[in-house]
Scaffold this motif. Sequence first.
Motif, PDB file in Angstrom:
ATOM      1  N   HIS A  18      24.819 -21.070  -9.595  1.00 16.28           N
ATOM      2  CA  HIS A  18      24.817 -20.457  -8.260  1.00 16.28           C
ATOM      3  C   HIS A  18      24.285 -19.019  -8.331  1.00 16.28           C
ATOM      4  O   HIS A  18      23.423 -18.622  -7.536  1.00 16.28           O
ATOM      5  N   GLU A  19      24.791 -18.251  -9.296  1.00 13.94           N
ATOM      6  CA  GLU A  19      24.363 -16.851  -9.410  1.00 13.94           C
ATOM      7  C   GLU A  19      22.907 -16.755  -9.868  1.00 13.94           C
ATOM      8  O   GLU A  19      22.163 -15.880  -9.416  1.00 13.94           O
TER       9      GLU A  19
ATOM     10  N   CYS B 122      29.841 -18.565  -0.850  1.00 16.12           N
ATOM     11  CA  CYS B 122      28.983 -17.462  -1.275  1.00 16.12           C
ATOM     12  C   CYS B 122      29.339 -16.243  -0.425  1.00 16.12           C
ATOM     13  O   CYS B 122      29.483 -16.369   0.795  1.00 16.12           O
ATOM     14  N   LEU B 123      29.470 -15.081  -1.055  1.00 17.01           N
ATOM     15  CA  LEU B 123      29.870 -13.882  -0.308  1.00 17.01           C
ATOM     16  C   LEU B 123      28.836 -13.482   0.754  1.00 17.01           C
ATOM     17  O   LEU B 123      29.174 -12.806   1.712  1.00 17.01           O
TER      18      LEU B 123
ATOM     19  N   HIS C 257      20.567 -16.894  -7.107  1.00 12.59           N
ATOM     20  CA  HIS C 257      20.406 -15.619  -6.384  1.00 12.59           C
ATOM     21  C   HIS C 257      19.292 -14.758  -6.981  1.00 12.59           C
ATOM     22  O   HIS C 257      18.534 -14.129  -6.246  1.00 12.59           O
TER      23      HIS C 257
ATOM     24  N   GLN D   6      22.517  -9.363  -3.931  1.00 10.08           N
ATOM     25  CA  GLN D   6      23.528  -9.381  -2.858  1.00 10.08           C
ATOM     26  C   GLN D   6      24.024  -7.986  -2.490  1.00 10.08           C
ATOM     27  O   GLN D   6      24.655  -7.819  -1.447  1.00 10.08           O
TER      28      GLN D   6
END
Length: 188
Positions: free
Chosen positions: A141-142, A99-100, A145, A51
């Motif tokens: 979630h992470e 999510c950012l 990524h 990210q």
Amino acid sequence: MSILPIRAYGDPVLKKKAVAVTPEHPGLKELIDNMWETMYKASGLGLAAPQVGESLRIFIIDASPFGDEEPILSDFKKVFINVEILEETGKTWSFNEGCLSFPGLREDISRPPHIRIRYQDEDFNEYEEEYTGLAARIIQHEYDHIEGTLMVDRMMPLKRTLLRKKLNNITKGLVDVDYKMKFPLKKK
Ligand code: NI
């Protein structure tokens, strides 16, 4: 420390499977420091290296804001390096995730409630631990990524279709956001 721009949906780095990290990785400590700074500035609970444009198997989590709901989370602050999910079990449950990399978007995502993982911390000590509930949810979630999997990939195709315009606007930077981002199709 510096604040890094967070990559928005549509950036190819978010779709790449990230690579393993070694203790010798140049600038590793600085990257992790910058990730903390960047995550806090954006009021996020978790942030993965892709990210911020680094295709590396690192993510950070600070779930202490959830401490009121789940006391066990009040001191859950960790760096996770080279995570492997060894087991995901239980009946899937739905939780409204954000999510950012998707400013303004929150969607219900379904995942199993329990996980067993192996990972290293920032000093490369190895752990094998079990997590459940929200802690597991944030890790899942992470972890997605670093595998190049995004929230949208976890949605039903119809839902994705309905969100197409909103998603395109995120890629183009046509969103209100109060933290630093990099949008792949933003017009100068
Ligand atoms: Ni995310």
